[in-house]
Write a protein that holds these residues in place. Structure first.
Motif, short mmCIF file in Angstrom:
data_model
loop_
_atom_site.label_atom_id
_atom_site.label_comp_id
_atom_site.label_asym_id
_atom_site.label_seq_id
_atom_site.Cartn_x
_atom_site.Cartn_y
_atom_site.Cartn_z
N ASP A 12 0.79 -1.07 0.04
CA ASP A 12 -0.10 -0.07 -0.08
C ASP A 12 0.65 1.31 -0.16
N ALA A 13 1.92 1.10 0.72
CA ALA A 13 2.77 2.46 0.98
C ALA A 13 3.48 2.66 -0.44
N LEU A 14 4.08 1.42 -0.92
CA LEU A 14 4.53 1.62 -2.44
C LEU A 14 3.72 2.28 -3.39
N ALA A 15 2.13 1.54 -3.17
CA ALA A 15 1.29 2.13 -4.17
C ALA A 15 1.03 3.71 -4.04
N GLY A 16 1.45 4.16 -2.97
CA GLY A 16 1.07 5.62 -2.69
C GLY A 16 2.24 6.19 -3.23
N VAL A 17 3.42 5.81 -3.12
CA VAL A 17 4.61 6.53 -3.91
C VAL A 17 4.52 6.45 -5.15
N ALA A 18 4.06 5.32 -5.63
CA ALA A 18 3.87 5.23 -7.30
C ALA A 18 2.86 6.28 -7.84
N THR A 69 0.94 15.88 -0.75
CA THR A 69 0.01 15.18 -1.95
C THR A 69 -1.30 14.51 -1.17
N ALA A 70 -0.96 13.81 -0.05
CA ALA A 70 -2.06 13.09 0.73
C ALA A 70 -2.89 14.20 1.08
N GLU A 72 -3.64 17.34 0.11
CA GLU A 72 -4.21 17.91 -0.96
C GLU A 72 -5.37 17.03 -1.51
N ARG A 73 -4.95 15.59 -1.97
CA ARG A 73 -5.86 14.76 -2.43
C ARG A 73 -7.06 14.71 -1.34
N LEU A 74 -6.74 14.59 -0.08
CA LEU A 74 -8.12 14.30 0.78
C LEU A 74 -8.70 15.67 0.75
N ALA A 75 -8.26 16.84 0.83
CA ALA A 75 -9.03 18.12 0.83
C ALA A 75 -9.85 18.30 -0.27
N ASP A 76 -9.19 17.90 -1.56
CA ASP A 76 -9.98 17.99 -2.74
C ASP A 76 -11.13 17.10 -2.89
N ALA A 89 -4.97 25.42 4.43
CA ALA A 89 -4.49 24.13 4.67
C ALA A 89 -3.69 23.64 3.77
N LYS A 90 -3.93 23.56 2.44
CA LYS A 90 -3.11 23.21 1.54
C LYS A 90 -1.79 24.08 1.13
#
Length: 119
Positions: A12-18, A69-70, A72-76, A89-90
């Motif tokens: 899962d962590a590597l998927a986030g990096v990718a 990035t995390a 920003e994605r969550l906020a969006d 916040a961003k």
């Protein structure tokens, strides 16, 4: 929530990096610089503590970019339309990345000063 194995968590962590690699140009640039850093350090041969500091700062820059990035994605996702508080916040998260990058730059400059002062 079901327990996940260590390898599933690593996946899962590597998927986030990718995912960050695919979508964030700044992360790709920073990752390429971090990958080149061991070669540069081997060529310069600074004291070990400076090599460790440079490598640690490079990883902190990448981690800060992932956190940014995390957020920003969550906020969006939670609030797709513009909102001043979400924007602030961003901006704060981006500012954190900027400060870590500035710290990494200072460590790099100090490393060069030490290396060339010894020669």
């Amino acid at each position: 929530m079901a327990k996940r194995s260590f390898m599933q968590s690593v996946g899962d962590a590597l998927a986030g990096v990718a995912a960050t690699w695919r979508t964030q140009r700044s992360f790709r640039i920073q990752a390429v610089l971090a990958a080149a850093l061991p070669v540069i350090l081997a060529w310069l041969r600074p004291p070990l503590v400076f090599s460790a500091l440079c490598l640690t700062m490079a990883m902190l820059v990448l981690a800060a970019e992932l956190f940014n990035t995390a957020l920003e994605r969550l906020a969006d996702h939670l609030h797709p339309e513009h909102h001043p508080a979400i924007g602030a916040a961003k901006d704060c998260a981006a500012g954190a990345v900027l400060l870590v990058c500035a710290g990494a730059g200072l460590v790099g400059i100090l490393t060069l000063v030490v290396v060339f002062a010894e020669r």
